[in-house]
Design an enzyme around this catalytic site. Structure first.
Site, PDB file in Angstrom:
ATOM      1  N   GLU A   1       1.066  -0.972  -0.309  1.00 23.28           N
ATOM      2  CA  GLU A   1       0.033   0.019   0.150  1.00 23.28           C
ATOM      3  C   GLU A   1       0.665   1.110  -0.008  1.00 23.28           C
ATOM      4  O   GLU A   1       1.269   2.450   0.948  1.00 23.28           O
ATOM      5  CB  GLU A   1      -1.209   0.244   1.327  1.00 23.28           C
ATOM      6  CG  GLU A   1      -1.706  -1.081   1.522  1.00 23.28           C
ATOM      7  CD  GLU A   1      -2.277  -1.154   2.862  1.00 23.28           C
ATOM      8  OE1 GLU A   1      -1.955  -0.693   3.604  1.00 23.28           O
ATOM      9  OE2 GLU A   1      -3.137  -2.300   3.221  1.00 23.28           O
TER      10      GLU A   1
ATOM     11  N   GLY B 175       2.248   5.019  -0.925  1.00 24.97           N
ATOM     12  CA  GLY B 175       1.719   6.684  -0.710  1.00 24.97           C
ATOM     13  C   GLY B 175       2.720   7.266  -1.277  1.00 24.97           C
ATOM     14  O   GLY B 175       2.700   7.538  -2.582  1.00 24.97           O
ATOM     15  N   ARG B 176       3.302   8.064   0.326  1.00 27.19           N
ATOM     16  CA  ARG B 176       3.842   8.316  -0.080  1.00 27.19           C
ATOM     17  C   ARG B 176       5.289   8.207  -1.737  1.00 27.19           C
ATOM     18  O   ARG B 176       5.725   9.444  -2.142  1.00 27.19           O
ATOM     19  CB  ARG B 176       4.778   9.146   0.686  1.00 27.19           C
ATOM     20  CG  ARG B 176       5.742  10.156   0.666  1.00 27.19           C
ATOM     21  CD  ARG B 176       6.611  10.212   2.483  1.00 27.19           C
ATOM     22  NE  ARG B 176       5.944   9.989   4.128  1.00 27.19           N
ATOM     23  CZ  ARG B 176       5.912  10.627   4.432  1.00 27.19           C
ATOM     24  NH1 ARG B 176       5.394  12.403   3.858  1.00 27.19           N
ATOM     25  NH2 ARG B 176       4.123  10.714   5.389  1.00 27.19           N
TER      26      ARG B 176
ATOM     27  N   ARG C 260       2.902  19.691   6.089  1.00 26.65           N
ATOM     28  CA  ARG C 260       2.701  19.092   6.721  1.00 26.65           C
ATOM     29  C   ARG C 260       4.312  20.114   7.702  1.00 26.65           C
ATOM     30  O   ARG C 260       5.035  18.910   9.076  1.00 26.65           O
ATOM     31  CB  ARG C 260       3.891  18.089   5.648  1.00 26.65           C
ATOM     32  CG  ARG C 260       3.218  17.576   4.727  1.00 26.65           C
ATOM     33  CD  ARG C 260       4.148  16.722   3.962  1.00 26.65           C
ATOM     34  NE  ARG C 260       5.067  15.578   4.922  1.00 26.65           N
ATOM     35  CZ  ARG C 260       6.068  15.752   5.151  1.00 26.65           C
ATOM     36  NH1 ARG C 260       7.090  16.414   4.190  1.00 26.65           N
ATOM     37  NH2 ARG C 260       6.891  14.937   5.732  1.00 26.65           N
TER      38      ARG C 260
ATOM     39  N   CYS D  13      -2.228  33.232   9.641  1.00 31.00           N
ATOM     40  CA  CYS D  13      -1.716  33.917  10.790  1.00 31.00           C
ATOM     41  C   CYS D  13      -1.595  33.390  12.220  1.00 31.00           C
ATOM     42  O   CYS D  13      -2.556  32.955  12.812  1.00 31.00           O
ATOM     43  CB  CYS D  13      -3.509  34.986  11.642  1.00 31.00           C
ATOM     44  SG  CYS D  13      -3.693  36.152  10.179  1.00 31.00           S
TER      45      CYS D  13
ATOM     46  N   TYR E 126       0.626  14.258   0.475  1.00 30.66           N
ATOM     47  CA  TYR E 126       0.873  14.769   2.394  1.00 30.66           C
ATOM     48  C   TYR E 126       0.673  16.211   2.273  1.00 30.66           C
ATOM     49  O   TYR E 126       0.811  16.706   3.210  1.00 30.66           O
ATOM     50  CB  TYR E 126       1.052  14.510   3.358  1.00 30.66           C
ATOM     51  CG  TYR E 126       0.577  12.532   3.216  1.00 30.66           C
ATOM     52  CD1 TYR E 126      -0.157  12.591   3.373  1.00 30.66           C
ATOM     53  CD2 TYR E 126       2.065  11.700   3.027  1.00 30.66           C
ATOM     54  CE1 TYR E 126      -0.604  10.764   3.430  1.00 30.66           C
ATOM     55  CE2 TYR E 126       2.447  10.257   2.729  1.00 30.66           C
ATOM     56  CZ  TYR E 126       0.751  10.003   2.912  1.00 30.66           C
ATOM     57  OH  TYR E 126      -0.117   8.794   3.262  1.00 30.66           O
TER      58      TYR E 126
HETATM   59  C1  LIG Z   1      -1.300   5.949   4.892  1.00 29.87           C
HETATM   60  C2  LIG Z   1      -1.430   4.479   4.203  1.00 29.87           C
HETATM   61  C3  LIG Z   1      -0.624   3.826   3.766  1.00 29.87           C
HETATM   62  C4  LIG Z   1       0.593   4.244   2.972  1.00 29.87           C
HETATM   63  O1  LIG Z   1       1.430   5.608   3.983  1.00 29.87           O
HETATM   64  P1  LIG Z   1       2.860   5.971   2.825  1.00 29.87           P
HETATM   65  O2  LIG Z   1       3.626   6.161   3.845  1.00 29.87           O
HETATM   66  O3  LIG Z   1       1.976   7.585   2.416  1.00 29.87           O
HETATM   67  O4  LIG Z   1       3.536   4.904   2.223  1.00 29.87           O
HETATM   68  C5  LIG Z   1      -0.968   2.668   3.688  1.00 29.87           C
HETATM   69  N1  LIG Z   1      -2.292   1.760   4.339  1.00 29.87           N
HETATM   70  C6  LIG Z   1      -2.277   2.521   5.356  1.00 29.87           C
HETATM   71  C7  LIG Z   1      -3.013   1.722   6.170  1.00 29.87           C
HETATM   72  C8  LIG Z   1      -2.175   3.750   5.251  1.00 29.87           C
HETATM   73  O5  LIG Z   1      -3.004   4.138   6.108  1.00 29.87           O
END
Ligand SMILES: *Cc1c(COP(=O)(O)O)cnc(C)c1O
Length: 428
Positions: A289, A291-292, A328, A358, A386
């Site tokens: 999974e 993301g980043r 962030r 502000c 993010y």
């Molecule tokens: C946020 C999240 C991800 C992705 O995390 P990254 O650090 O962006 O790779 C994967 N699985 C779950 C359940 C998440 O909450």
């Protein structure tokens, strides 16, 4: 691929963002031109950088039964989702809204997994009707509610249990999720009982196991440790007659914000899969999974210097992007590189780069040496993850526009919000 030429200077983060003849380029496009056409603040993404990041995972998992589910909360822009869906990704979603986004770009529901500690009954119904591939269940009460909702809908919900392996991901406490004391998942020692409970509920079908230990992880060890613990659990769960078809190792791989050196996705997965094989689980479907690590280094945010404000203790460089655009630093004291689009031949002064909001928490970078003048353009690097997805309208600031670059081409993938858009749902 459209890498800038070899005479260019690459910056930390992405080889697709580099100086060429004193100009910051993303692929073959000068960022200054995009700022001129679309205004600032402006998010710009490199399509090649996103696809290259995905390709590293695809190489790492080549020849396996596997599914890469992009965790779209990192950046849920429809154009990015479409790009990744077309390249073979599934999606990891955490809300009914994200489910609709995935469907809007034609994602295959069977390749969608639904994570999150607080799924509502409505979201469960929506996901069941759609036919998502798996619910990653995070608590015992959620198991019971999902079972009840599935039976009401006349469906059987495919589930994994998100196990909290109690592994220290060695990352910021706000983005560490796999330790005892985190709100996520079911504790490792309670997982077997939870699986037995799930297997006994007629509205559920156990299909896999899941973990996700945190974000911006820059070491291999926490992944290996989590894998060992998850595989131990799979062994004991299967001994009770519950087959585990897929193993989902979550996301969390870090990126280079400031000289960080996370393992490359392909190398990391070569080692993790070797361990998986050695333990005799090589036949399972592997899910991840990320993301980043798919989008973070692919994006930058262009901002214009408004004022230089010298002070006794600090000099401030006040820019037109703020914590509402780039949350962030305010949220996690996170570091983004900030560089001029056209470096000047001028002595650098040390500035705190701050926005106009502000709040004293409205800063983008602290103690940065910059040789800049009002009107200069700066790039906040590694802003693909993010950032836009966490942006807000605080201070009635319309959200920035977004542009996708592919080679020498650039297209707007989200128009700049207008102020009147912001109060459309309000009445006085
Ligand atoms: C946020 C999240 C991800 C992705 O995390 P990254 O650090 O962006 O790779 C994967 N699985 C779950 C359940 C998440 O909450």
């Amino acid at each position: 691929m459209s890498l800038p030429t070899s005479s260019s200077t690459a910056l930390p983060g992405s080889p697709f963002v580099a100086y060429q003849n004193g100009q910051l380029m993303i692929e073959q496009v000068a960022l200054r031109d995009l700022a001129g056409q679309h205004g600032t603040p402006l998010f710009v993404y490199s399509q090649a950088a996103i696809l290259a990041a995905l390709a590293a995972y695809q190489r790492g998992l080549a020849g396996r039964k596997s599914l890469i589910c992009y965790a779209m909360k990192a950046n849920s822009s429809l154009a990015i989702l479409k790009l990744l869906a077309d390249a073979g990704c599934g999606f990891d979603i955490v809300s009914g809204g994200e489910l609709e986004r995935a469907l809007a770009v034609g994602a295959d529901p069977a390749r969608i997994i639904f994570s999150g500690v607080g799924k509502t009954r409505q979201e469960m119904r929506q996901a069941l009707q759609t036919g998502v591939g798996c619910f990653n269940v995070e608590s015992l009460p959620e198991l019971d509610v999902l079972d009840a909702v599935a039976r009401e809908c006349g469906k059987v919900a495919p589930i994994s249990i998100r196990v909290n392996p109690n592994v220290d991901a060695k990352t910021h406490p706000y983005i560490s999720t796999g330790l005892k004391g985190n709100k996520f998942g079911i504790a490792h020692e309670d997982a077997l009982a939870a699986y037995q409970r799930a297997a006994a509920l007629p509205g559920l079908k156990v299909v896999g196991i899941d973990c996700h230990i945190g974000s911006q992880i820059t070491e291999e060890a926490p992944y290996l440790e989590a894998m060992e613990r998850i595989l131990d659990l799979v062994t004991s769960i299967e001994k009770t007659g519950i087959p585990i078809h897929h193993i989902d190792f979550g996301g969390g791989l870090g990126i280079n914000y400031n000289g960080d050196t996370p393992p490359a996705a392909d190398a990391l997965w070569a080692r993790l899969l070797a361990r998986l094989d050695a333990r005799g689980f090589g036949d399972r479907t592997v899910m991840i999974e990320p993301g980043r690590s798919l989008v973070g280094n692919a994006g930058i945010c262009i901002t214009e210097v408004q004022y230089l404000k010298p002070g006794e203790q600090k000099n401030f460089c006040i820019v037109d992007a703020a914590m509402n655009d780039l949350p962030r630093p305010a949220l996690y004291e996170a570091f983004h590189q900030i560089v001029p689009l056209q470096p000047r031949d001028a002595a650098a002064t040390t500035y705190d780069v701050v926005g106009p909001v502000c709040e004293s928490g409205d800063w983008l970078g602290r103690d940065r040496p910059l040789g800049v003048q009002p009107g200069d353009l700066l790039a906040v690097l590694s802003a693909g993850a993010y950032s836009m997805s966490m942006s807000s309208n605080y201070n009635t600031r319309p959200r920035a526009a977004e542009v996708m670059v592919n080679g020498a081409e650039a297209r707007v993938i989200r128009a700049r919000e207008r102020v009147q858009d912001l109060w459309q749902l309000e009445s006085a």
